[in-house]
Design a protein around this motif. Structure first.
Motif, PDB file in Angstrom:
ATOM      1  N   ASP A 131       0.848  -1.249   0.120  1.00 37.30           N
ATOM      2  CA  ASP A 131      -0.190  -0.208  -0.186  1.00 37.30           C
ATOM      3  C   ASP A 131       0.946   1.262   0.167  1.00 37.30           C
ATOM      4  O   ASP A 131       1.629   1.629   0.986  1.00 37.30           O
ATOM      5  N   GLU A 132       0.990   1.986  -1.313  1.00 36.29           N
ATOM      6  CA  GLU A 132       1.838   2.940  -1.292  1.00 36.29           C
ATOM      7  C   GLU A 132       3.234   3.026  -0.854  1.00 36.29           C
ATOM      8  O   GLU A 132       3.656   3.649   0.205  1.00 36.29           O
ATOM      9  N   PRO A 133       3.922   1.756  -1.278  1.00 41.12           N
ATOM     10  CA  PRO A 133       5.075   1.509  -0.694  1.00 41.12           C
ATOM     11  C   PRO A 133       6.306   2.510  -0.586  1.00 41.12           C
ATOM     12  O   PRO A 133       7.260   2.588   0.100  1.00 41.12           O
ATOM     13  N   THR A 134       6.127   3.694  -1.376  1.00 46.88           N
ATOM     14  CA  THR A 134       7.381   4.545  -1.394  1.00 46.88           C
ATOM     15  C   THR A 134       6.695   5.920  -1.106  1.00 46.88           C
ATOM     16  O   THR A 134       7.188   6.860  -1.170  1.00 46.88           O
ATOM     17  N   GLU A 161      12.756   4.743  -5.306  1.00 46.81           N
ATOM     18  CA  GLU A 161      13.324   3.924  -6.570  1.00 46.81           C
ATOM     19  C   GLU A 161      14.012   2.666  -6.301  1.00 46.81           C
ATOM     20  O   GLU A 161      13.760   1.654  -6.704  1.00 46.81           O
ATOM     21  N   LYS A 162      15.246   2.913  -5.221  1.00 51.63           N
ATOM     22  CA  LYS A 162      15.641   1.778  -4.896  1.00 51.63           C
ATOM     23  C   LYS A 162      14.742   0.596  -4.036  1.00 51.63           C
ATOM     24  O   LYS A 162      14.998  -0.548  -4.484  1.00 51.63           O
ATOM     25  N   VAL A 163      13.989   1.194  -3.484  1.00 51.48           N
ATOM     26  CA  VAL A 163      13.056   0.252  -2.647  1.00 51.48           C
ATOM     27  C   VAL A 163      11.937  -0.301  -3.665  1.00 51.48           C
ATOM     28  O   VAL A 163      11.820  -1.578  -3.469  1.00 51.48           O
ATOM     29  N   ILE A 164      11.440   0.314  -4.840  1.00 50.25           N
ATOM     30  CA  ILE A 164      10.605  -0.628  -5.688  1.00 50.25           C
ATOM     31  C   ILE A 164      11.517  -1.339  -6.446  1.00 50.25           C
ATOM     32  O   ILE A 164      11.034  -2.691  -6.764  1.00 50.25           O
ATOM     33  N   GLN A 165      12.772  -0.873  -6.879  1.00 47.43           N
ATOM     34  CA  GLN A 165      13.634  -2.136  -7.494  1.00 47.43           C
ATOM     35  C   GLN A 165      13.729  -3.218  -6.702  1.00 47.43           C
ATOM     36  O   GLN A 165      13.761  -4.485  -7.015  1.00 47.43           O
ATOM     37  N   ASP A 225      12.573  -7.143  -7.527  1.00 47.42           N
ATOM     38  CA  ASP A 225      13.599  -8.152  -7.730  1.00 47.42           C
ATOM     39  C   ASP A 225      13.285  -9.160  -6.763  1.00 47.42           C
ATOM     40  O   ASP A 225      13.347 -10.577  -7.094  1.00 47.42           O
ATOM     41  N   LEU A 226      12.884  -8.877  -5.433  1.00 45.24           N
ATOM     42  CA  LEU A 226      12.590  -9.765  -4.559  1.00 45.24           C
ATOM     43  C   LEU A 226      11.270 -10.753  -4.906  1.00 45.24           C
ATOM     44  O   LEU A 226      11.081 -11.939  -4.991  1.00 45.24           O
ATOM     45  N   ASN A 227      10.119  -9.982  -5.442  1.00 45.52           N
ATOM     46  CA  ASN A 227       9.167 -10.555  -6.124  1.00 45.52           C
ATOM     47  C   ASN A 227       9.336 -11.617  -7.039  1.00 45.52           C
ATOM     48  O   ASN A 227       8.863 -12.665  -7.109  1.00 45.52           O
ATOM     49  N   LYS A 228      10.198 -11.227  -8.204  1.00 48.62           N
ATOM     50  CA  LYS A 228      10.627 -12.132  -9.328  1.00 48.62           C
ATOM     51  C   LYS A 228      11.414 -13.193  -8.969  1.00 48.62           C
ATOM     52  O   LYS A 228      10.944 -14.462  -9.316  1.00 48.62           O
ATOM     53  N   GLU A 229      12.218 -13.019  -7.820  1.00 46.37           N
ATOM     54  CA  GLU A 229      12.947 -14.303  -7.267  1.00 46.37           C
ATOM     55  C   GLU A 229      12.201 -15.293  -6.444  1.00 46.37           C
ATOM     56  O   GLU A 229      12.259 -16.497  -6.815  1.00 46.37           O
ATOM     57  N   GLU A 256       3.980   5.857 -13.086  1.00 47.46           N
ATOM     58  CA  GLU A 256       5.476   5.617 -13.317  1.00 47.46           C
ATOM     59  C   GLU A 256       5.459   4.102 -12.727  1.00 47.46           C
ATOM     60  O   GLU A 256       6.051   3.274 -13.278  1.00 47.46           O
ATOM     61  N   LEU A 257       5.127   3.968 -11.567  1.00 45.61           N
ATOM     62  CA  LEU A 257       5.219   2.648 -10.557  1.00 45.61           C
ATOM     63  C   LEU A 257       4.273   1.810 -11.335  1.00 45.61           C
ATOM     64  O   LEU A 257       4.791   0.549 -11.626  1.00 45.61           O
ATOM     65  N   ALA A 258       3.076   1.990 -11.389  1.00 48.23           N
ATOM     66  CA  ALA A 258       1.996   1.009 -11.884  1.00 48.23           C
ATOM     67  C   ALA A 258       2.377   0.480 -13.276  1.00 48.23           C
ATOM     68  O   ALA A 258       2.350  -0.553 -13.748  1.00 48.23           O
ATOM     69  N   ASN A 259       3.365   1.352 -14.025  1.00 49.88           N
ATOM     70  CA  ASN A 259       3.633   0.888 -15.580  1.00 49.88           C
ATOM     71  C   ASN A 259       4.530  -0.292 -15.358  1.00 49.88           C
ATOM     72  O   ASN A 259       5.070  -0.751 -16.578  1.00 49.88           O
ATOM     73  N   ARG A 260       5.226  -0.365 -14.264  1.00 51.18           N
ATOM     74  CA  ARG A 260       6.328  -1.383 -14.182  1.00 51.18           C
ATOM     75  C   ARG A 260       5.329  -2.842 -13.736  1.00 51.18           C
ATOM     76  O   ARG A 260       6.250  -3.647 -13.682  1.00 51.18           O
ATOM     77  N   THR A 261       4.569  -2.820 -13.646  1.00 50.03           N
ATOM     78  CA  THR A 261       3.629  -4.076 -13.267  1.00 50.03           C
ATOM     79  C   THR A 261       2.824  -4.556 -14.507  1.00 50.03           C
ATOM     80  O   THR A 261       2.741  -3.829 -15.520  1.00 50.03           O
ATOM     81  N   GLN A 262       2.125  -5.860 -14.616  1.00 54.11           N
ATOM     82  CA  GLN A 262       1.601  -6.142 -15.641  1.00 54.11           C
ATOM     83  C   GLN A 262       0.348  -6.052 -16.079  1.00 54.11           C
ATOM     84  O   GLN A 262      -0.049  -6.127 -17.259  1.00 54.11           O
TER      85      GLN A 262
END
Length: 229
Positions: A167-170, A179-183, A187-191, A204-210
């Motif tokens: 919920d609004e993590p940044t 930006e560092k936290v989102i990356q 990364d953790l999520n993908k792993e 901008e953040l939303a566009n990095r999700t599917q």
């Protein structure tokens, strides 16, 4: 692909005195297992209320929520709590770390409560992954906002949740730290292969999700896939 979250005809109304306020109306969408998914909209559009309903923290006035194969309407509160403990992770805007516990303890205590004998080892490894190997014995008050949110990330992934709600993590972080936290989160999520649902007003953040669901005035105004693979 299986559906880890299925929302159908969801409505939520609050009563204030003799007035009724409808916060969400006719909300329907599905989230695939392993998908990254965003719910976006301006303040007051019902995003956080929707998160609470998706996770079984609140109950709807109408409609159904199926989470990890369970119809939440059919479960008692203690059953919903057990389901959350087993399957669901959370990351909040205000970190929600326990101030009297160190970074290591904030991550390990939930695991220890579940009887995990490897809690300390697992927690150290996760804190190392988020770049806090040298901060494990620091208390939240001794950590920056970005460091606190990285502890929260480690805690969220510690019990290997099937689905993680952020919920609004940044929301409380500056742009560079955010930006560092989102990356790290992505990364953790993908792993781990966790399903990730992000509540945000940041396109901008939303566009990095599917997948992106847009809310306005308590209703879905669009539901579209992105080009992210």
């Amino acid at each position: 692909m299986s559906k880890i979250l299925k929302i159908t005809g969801l409505e939520k109304t609050y009563t204030s005195g003799d007035r009724q306020l409808t916060v969400l109306q006719d909300i329907t969408f599905e989230v695939d297992s392993g998908q990254t998914f965003s719910i976006v909209g301006p303040s007051g559009s019902g995003k956080t209320t929707l998160l609470g309903l998706c996770a079984g923290l609140e109950s709807p006035n109408a409609g159904t929520v199926h989470l990890c194969g369970h119809d939440l309407n059919s479960l008692e509160e203690d059953q919903r709590a057990l389901l959350r403990n087993k399957e669901v992770g959370f990351i909040f805007q205000n970190f929600q770390l326990l101030p009297t516990l160190t970074a290591l303890e904030n991550v390990s205590v939930p695991l220890e409560l579940q009887g995990d004998t490897t809690a300390i080892k697992k927690s150290r490894e996760l804190l190392e992954k988020v770049g806090l190997a040298d901060r494990v014995h620091h208390y939240p008050s001794q950590l920056s906002g970005g460091e606190q949110q990285r502890v929260a990330l480690a805690r969220a992934f510690a019990n290997t949740p099937s689905i993680l709600f952020a919920d609004e993590p940044t929301g409380n972080l500056d742009a560079e730290t955010g930006e560092k936290v989102i990356q790290l989160l992505l990364d953790l999520n993908k792993e781990s292969g966790t399903t990730l649902v992000i509540i945000t007003h940041d396109m901008e953040l939303a566009n990095r999700t599917q997948q992106i669901v847009k809310l306005k005035g308590g209703k879905i105004v669009s539901n579209q896939a992105t080009l992210v693979l």
